[in-house]
Scaffold this motif. Structure first.
Motif, short mmCIF file in Angstrom:
data_model
loop_
_atom_site.label_atom_id
_atom_site.label_comp_id
_atom_site.label_asym_id
_atom_site.label_seq_id
_atom_site.Cartn_x
_atom_site.Cartn_y
_atom_site.Cartn_z
N HIS A 144 0.83 -1.20 0.00
CA HIS A 144 0.00 0.00 0.00
C HIS A 144 0.87 1.26 0.00
CE1 HIS A 144 -2.79 3.12 1.30
NE2 HIS A 144 -3.73 2.35 0.79
N VAL A 321 4.64 3.03 -8.52
CA VAL A 321 4.31 3.89 -7.37
C VAL A 321 5.56 4.12 -6.53
CG1 VAL A 321 2.99 4.00 -5.21
CG2 VAL A 321 1.89 3.15 -7.28
N GLU A 362 -8.51 7.63 0.37
CA GLU A 362 -7.95 8.97 0.48
C GLU A 362 -8.42 9.82 -0.70
OE1 GLU A 362 -5.95 10.18 2.91
OE2 GLU A 362 -6.08 8.30 4.02
#
Ligand code: ADP
Length: 421
Positions: A144, A321, A362
């Motif tokens: 994550h 990411v 988020e």
């Protein structure tokens, strides 16, 4: 008002509100800490959706205590502190510090930690959290972007975040029913334990736990923990029989999908959408940071699409990411994407878009914040834990589907739009 909940993110709040409404409570969800005197109508349960999951722990504590005060002002008798069913947090918090502060403020001696959500494959056995067939630390949650989970022991995870003694109630006790669970609580109290992780692998377990916590002022967990709570109020004949849901009517207008979640489920949903011919626009934080990609470009692109619901997404594989985070910093990368999608959402609303599907907890918080939405009416469920909602109290109401990253099947996007037709 019977039940008050403080949720650490928006999609989790929606998921909890949906659970409570499905179990027969009239539920209103409010975004953020509402002002004093806020009108909750005839709500029996109020869920306050904070955005406190990944902010500094001290800020999360202050915000949660303020939320508690508001809920107490309108008479909440029991408080749920809701976090993610994958226990999304870091060693700094915020689950431990917030739980500790709420417990102290309520003057309570004991609370439980139960993120189990069996319908979505989150189960707890011997204090270890499982995601489907995998321990949490081997699940996609290990990658994550903000809260990588590298341990599966809830006792260890919680103990790292709080100075309160953490204990465990195992499944053999839970399956013996509410009385056995109450006895375990009494034993833990006598031993000075303040926080009890509790096993649950089925909804029946959650109902037993729910019955056993009828006099506990603070309960912490995922939305699953709410399954057994309305029954306590019903038994005391405090719950008005359900009136039946008002029809959900989504405001007319154009539709858009915005995805900032990099979770495996969301990436699968995006892949399925691309294969189904959905027009897509990919954004990435490095380009936003370099100034080579601006919201105006995405807005203009979306505005010229006709005959399909366009998808703007930043979702990327873990290594991409990580590379972006290495260059920009984890928080900065996240903020760039969240701010970008928030700007796109507000501009599109001004252009007549009224239906928004947002992927990512988020990310949803950022979009709802940008749109200035403050209260949501809970509508039909798209996939477990994710309803369509409609903004309340707005001059220009919008329909919002706010999906926590890991939720939903591969065809979630198409299913969502079919439901609105
Ligand atoms: P989920 O519900 O899957 O956890 P969130 O929206 O809560 O999704 O979290 C994803 C975070 O990752 C957000 O802060 C988002 O801005 C950030 N993010 C999205 N895309 C990228 C990317 N390509 N690179 C780095 N961070 C990203």
């Amino acid at each position: 008002m019977l039940l008050g909940a403080i949720a650490d993110d928006l999609t989790g709040a929606t998921d909890l509100a949906l659970t409570l409404s499905r179990e027969g409570m009239r539920t209103v969800q409010v975004v953020g800490v509402p002002p004093v005197g806020f009108d909750y109508g005839d709500a029996e349960a109020v869920v306050l959706a904070l955005k406190s999951r990944t902010i500094p722990a001290a800020e999360a504590v202050a915000m949660s205590l303020q939320a508690l005060e508001r809920l107490q002002q309108v008479g909440a008798r029991q408080i749920i502190f809701k976090y993610c069913s994958t226990f999304d947090s870091t060693p700094e918090g915020n689950i431990g510090p917030v739980t500790q502060a709420l417990l102290a403020s309520l003057g309570e001696e004991l609370t439980i930690v139960c993120p189990a959500f069996p319908t979505n494959g989150r189960t707890i056995y011997r204090g270890h959290l499982f995601v489907g067939d995998m321990p949490l630390s081997e699940s996609p949650m290990k990658d994550h972007p903000l809260t990588p989970m590298t341990d599966s022991s809830l006792v260890r995870l919680m103990q790292a975040q709080t100075t309160l003694p953490v204990g465990l109630v195992t499944l053999d006790t839970v399956t013996r029913g509410p009385q056995a669970i109450r006895e375990a609580f009494a034993k833990a109290k006598a031993a000075g334990t303040k926080v009890l992780v509790i096993d649950a692998i089925s909804d029946d377990d959650l109902r037993s736990i729910g019955a056993a916590v009828d006099d506990m002022k603070l309960i912490t967990g995922g939305s699953g923990i709410a399954i057994g709570l309305p029954e306590n109020f019903r038994k005391q004949q405090e719950l008005t029989p359900r009136q039946g849901h008002a029809d959900f009517d989504a405001p007319a207008g154009r539709a858009i999908m915005l995805a900032g979640s990099c979770s495996k489920a969301t990436r699968g949903q995006i892949q399925a959408a691309i294969e189904a011919g959905t027009p897509t626009f990919k954004i990435d934080p490095l380009a936003i940071n370099a100034g080579t990609l601006t919201p105006a470009q995405a807005i203009e692109w979306a505005d010229q699409i006709t005959g399909a619901v366009p998808l703007i997404y930043s979702s990327a594989d873990p290594e991409i990411v990580r590379a972006a985070q290495a260059k920009l910093g984890r928080d900065r990368a996240g903020e760039l994407v969240e701010h970008f999608l928030g700007s796109v959402a507000t501009a599109l609303r001004d252009k007549g878009f009224t239906r928004f599907l947002v992927a990512g907890g988020e990310t949803s918080g950022a979009v709802v914040g940008a749109l200035g939405v403050s209260a949501l009416f809970i509508g039909p469920e798209i996939d477990p834990g994710v309803p369509w909602t409609r903004s309340l109290g707005d001059a220009k109401p919008v329909a919002l589907a706010l999906k926590s990253g890991n939720f939903g099947a591969d065809d979630f996007f198409s299913k969502a739009w079919r439901l609105l037709k």
